[in-house]
Design a protein around this motif. Structure first.
Motif, mmCIF file in Angstrom:
data_model
loop_
_atom_site.group_PDB
_atom_site.id
_atom_site.type_symbol
_atom_site.label_atom_id
_atom_site.label_comp_id
_atom_site.label_asym_id
_atom_site.label_seq_id
_atom_site.Cartn_x
_atom_site.Cartn_y
_atom_site.Cartn_z
ATOM 1 N N LYS A 1 0.538 -1.270 0.165
ATOM 2 C CA LYS A 1 -0.154 0.019 -0.025
ATOM 3 C C LYS A 1 0.581 1.357 -0.235
ATOM 4 O O LYS A 1 0.262 2.182 -0.490
ATOM 5 N N LYS A 2 2.025 1.073 0.568
ATOM 6 C CA LYS A 2 2.825 2.487 0.547
ATOM 7 C C LYS A 2 3.618 2.649 -0.725
ATOM 8 O O LYS A 2 3.621 1.712 -1.561
ATOM 9 N N ILE A 3 3.894 3.936 -0.785
ATOM 10 C CA ILE A 3 4.400 4.441 -2.166
ATOM 11 C C ILE A 3 5.793 4.107 -2.318
ATOM 12 O O ILE A 3 6.523 4.146 -1.172
ATOM 13 N N ILE A 4 6.169 3.449 -3.519
ATOM 14 C CA ILE A 4 7.584 3.028 -3.478
ATOM 15 C C ILE A 4 8.272 3.993 -4.230
ATOM 16 O O ILE A 4 7.920 4.415 -5.373
ATOM 17 N N ASN A 5 9.471 4.622 -3.652
ATOM 18 C CA ASN A 5 10.009 5.690 -4.163
ATOM 19 C C ASN A 5 11.853 5.185 -4.320
ATOM 20 O O ASN A 5 12.064 4.065 -3.911
ATOM 21 N N SER A 6 12.378 5.684 -5.063
ATOM 22 C CA SER A 6 13.857 5.280 -5.199
ATOM 23 C C SER A 6 14.540 5.387 -3.874
ATOM 24 O O SER A 6 14.824 6.132 -3.306
ATOM 25 N N PRO A 7 15.322 4.180 -3.858
ATOM 26 C CA PRO A 7 16.097 4.150 -2.614
ATOM 27 C C PRO A 7 17.515 4.548 -2.754
ATOM 28 O O PRO A 7 18.365 4.262 -1.834
ATOM 29 N N THR A 8 17.844 5.380 -4.002
ATOM 30 C CA THR A 8 19.132 5.691 -4.144
ATOM 31 C C THR A 8 19.996 6.158 -3.079
ATOM 32 O O THR A 8 21.164 5.775 -2.814
ATOM 33 N N PHE A 9 19.502 7.013 -1.908
ATOM 34 C CA PHE A 9 20.271 7.623 -0.877
ATOM 35 C C PHE A 9 20.390 6.479 0.257
ATOM 36 O O PHE A 9 21.189 6.659 1.382
ATOM 37 N N THR A 10 19.291 5.418 0.200
ATOM 38 C CA THR A 10 19.502 4.736 1.532
ATOM 39 C C THR A 10 19.794 3.278 1.252
ATOM 40 O O THR A 10 20.205 2.571 1.813
ATOM 41 N N ILE A 11 20.146 3.085 -0.514
ATOM 42 C CA ILE A 11 20.555 1.856 -0.956
ATOM 43 C C ILE A 11 19.503 0.714 -0.672
ATOM 44 O O ILE A 11 19.264 -0.165 -1.433
ATOM 45 N N HIS B 1 13.796 -3.577 -1.745
ATOM 46 C CA HIS B 1 14.250 -2.801 -2.973
ATOM 47 C C HIS B 1 15.471 -2.307 -2.718
ATOM 48 O O HIS B 1 15.564 -1.196 -1.863
ATOM 49 N N PHE B 2 16.541 -2.538 -3.612
ATOM 50 C CA PHE B 2 17.798 -2.105 -3.148
ATOM 51 C C PHE B 2 18.271 -0.982 -4.587
ATOM 52 O O PHE B 2 17.529 -1.375 -5.903
ATOM 53 N N ASP B 3 19.054 -0.129 -4.529
ATOM 54 C CA ASP B 3 19.617 0.764 -5.650
ATOM 55 C C ASP B 3 20.942 0.595 -5.274
ATOM 56 O O ASP B 3 21.607 1.354 -4.511
ATOM 57 N N ALA B 4 21.563 -0.008 -6.379
ATOM 58 C CA ALA B 4 23.082 -0.095 -6.039
ATOM 59 C C ALA B 4 23.865 0.991 -6.744
ATOM 60 O O ALA B 4 25.065 1.065 -6.665
ATOM 61 N N TYR B 5 23.314 2.168 -7.281
ATOM 62 C CA TYR B 5 24.008 3.309 -8.003
ATOM 63 C C TYR B 5 24.982 3.699 -7.253
ATOM 64 O O TYR B 5 26.241 3.828 -7.703
ATOM 65 N N ARG B 6 24.998 3.995 -5.838
ATOM 66 C CA ARG B 6 26.210 4.332 -5.254
ATOM 67 C C ARG B 6 26.963 3.377 -4.612
ATOM 68 O O ARG B 6 28.133 3.799 -3.906
ATOM 69 N N LEU B 7 26.880 2.224 -4.949
ATOM 70 C CA LEU B 7 27.833 1.042 -4.708
ATOM 71 C C LEU B 7 28.709 0.647 -5.809
ATOM 72 O O LEU B 7 29.502 0.030 -5.614
ATOM 73 N N GLY C 1 31.739 -0.003 -8.044
ATOM 74 C CA GLY C 1 33.207 -0.305 -7.669
ATOM 75 C C GLY C 1 33.494 -0.919 -6.412
ATOM 76 O O GLY C 1 34.570 -1.228 -6.018
ATOM 77 N N GLN C 2 32.465 -0.749 -5.429
ATOM 78 C CA GLN C 2 32.591 -1.350 -3.920
ATOM 79 C C GLN C 2 32.708 -2.781 -4.108
ATOM 80 O O GLN C 2 31.785 -3.565 -4.540
ATOM 81 N N ASP C 3 33.825 -3.405 -3.496
ATOM 82 C CA ASP C 3 33.850 -4.868 -3.491
ATOM 83 C C ASP C 3 33.904 -5.229 -1.931
ATOM 84 O O ASP C 3 34.241 -6.484 -1.749
ATOM 85 N N ASP C 4 33.554 -4.380 -1.171
ATOM 86 C CA ASP C 4 33.329 -4.939 0.504
ATOM 87 C C ASP C 4 32.255 -6.162 0.490
ATOM 88 O O ASP C 4 31.284 -5.967 -0.201
ATOM 89 N N ASP C 5 32.302 -6.717 1.331
ATOM 90 C CA ASP C 5 30.951 -7.668 1.837
ATOM 91 C C ASP C 5 30.050 -6.545 2.353
ATOM 92 O O ASP C 5 30.153 -5.960 3.434
ATOM 93 N N LEU C 6 28.834 -6.456 1.790
ATOM 94 C CA LEU C 6 27.941 -5.399 2.090
ATOM 95 C C LEU C 6 26.842 -6.188 2.962
ATOM 96 O O LEU C 6 25.851 -5.359 3.493
ATOM 97 N N GLY C 7 26.942 -7.306 3.532
ATOM 98 C CA GLY C 7 26.143 -8.073 4.099
ATOM 99 C C GLY C 7 24.512 -8.259 3.771
ATOM 100 O O GLY C 7 23.658 -8.305 4.578
ATOM 101 N N PHE C 8 24.602 -8.218 2.585
ATOM 102 C CA PHE C 8 23.100 -8.220 1.990
ATOM 103 C C PHE C 8 22.778 -9.947 1.681
ATOM 104 O O PHE C 8 21.521 -10.190 1.502
ATOM 105 N N GLU C 9 23.827 -10.872 1.965
ATOM 106 C CA GLU C 9 23.246 -12.279 1.673
ATOM 107 C C GLU C 9 22.099 -12.846 2.678
ATOM 108 O O GLU C 9 21.279 -13.387 2.029
#
Ligand code: ATP
Ligand code: MG
Length: 149
Positions: free
Chosen positions: A54-64, A76-82, A84-92
């Motif tokens: 029911k909530k409006i879905i907006n771009s998660p660019t700044f929150t990832i 809902h992920f947005d990897a734009y700001r990531l 070249g980053q090859d750290d373990d991001l903990g998304f698994e």
């Protein structure tokens, strides 16, 4: 399995996302690639409708990452700001959960994404025309494309 669909308006993009959202099953991954303004977030809004969010879905660019609840949970992920980053991001943990995961700019974090997924590439043809290329990787996703007609 690959399928190309041509879309003529913003409304059609939302409707396509909605149709996909309705047939998604727990723990599915949708990756979205395409230029700025291709329609990745717009398509995700449609998926949200299909998931009865029911909530409006907006771009998660700044929150990832933004998470929503509906028929299933949506991460809902947005990897734009990531880029070249090859750290373990903990998304698994999220990819392994029952959440539907939608990743914009998936090409930027290719290395950390599960291989099996529905890959969608959106190409901007002109102001309102878009070409969606769907590629199902893995049996569950091939079945999903059969369900999604
Ligand atoms: P970003 O890379 O910044 O995350 P995005 O791929 O998520 O961009 P959107 O935020 O969905 O793109 O923006 C798409 C833009 O294109 C919107 O301004 C929308 O109004 C416009 N648009 C025009 N026609 C379409 C269409 N057929 N499908 C999707 N968006 C369209
Ligand atoms: Mg976006």
């Amino acid at each position: 399995m690959e399928k190309v669909i041509r879309i003529n308006s913003l409304e059609e993009t939302i409707e396509l996302g909605n149709r996909l959202g309705r047939v998604l099953k727990p723990n599915m991954l949708i990756t979205l690639s395409g230029d700025l303004g291709a329609g990745k977030t717009t398509f995700t809004k449609g998926i949200g409708q299909g998931l009865e969010i029911k909530k409006i879905i907006n771009s998660p660019t700044f929150t990832i990452l933004k998470q929503y609840s509906g028929r299933l949970k949506l991460s809902h992920f947005d990897a734009y700001r990531l880029e070249g980053q090859d750290d373990d991001l903990g998304f698994e943990e999220i990819f392994d959960s029952d959440d539907i995961c939608v990743v914009e700019w998936a090409n930027y974090i290719e290395e950390i994404l599960p291989v099996q997924r529905l890959e969608i590439i959106i190409k901007k043809i002109d102001e309102s025309v878009r070409e969606f290329t769907f590629k199902a990787i893995g049996h569950r996703y091939e079945q999903l494309m059969e369900d999604f007609k």
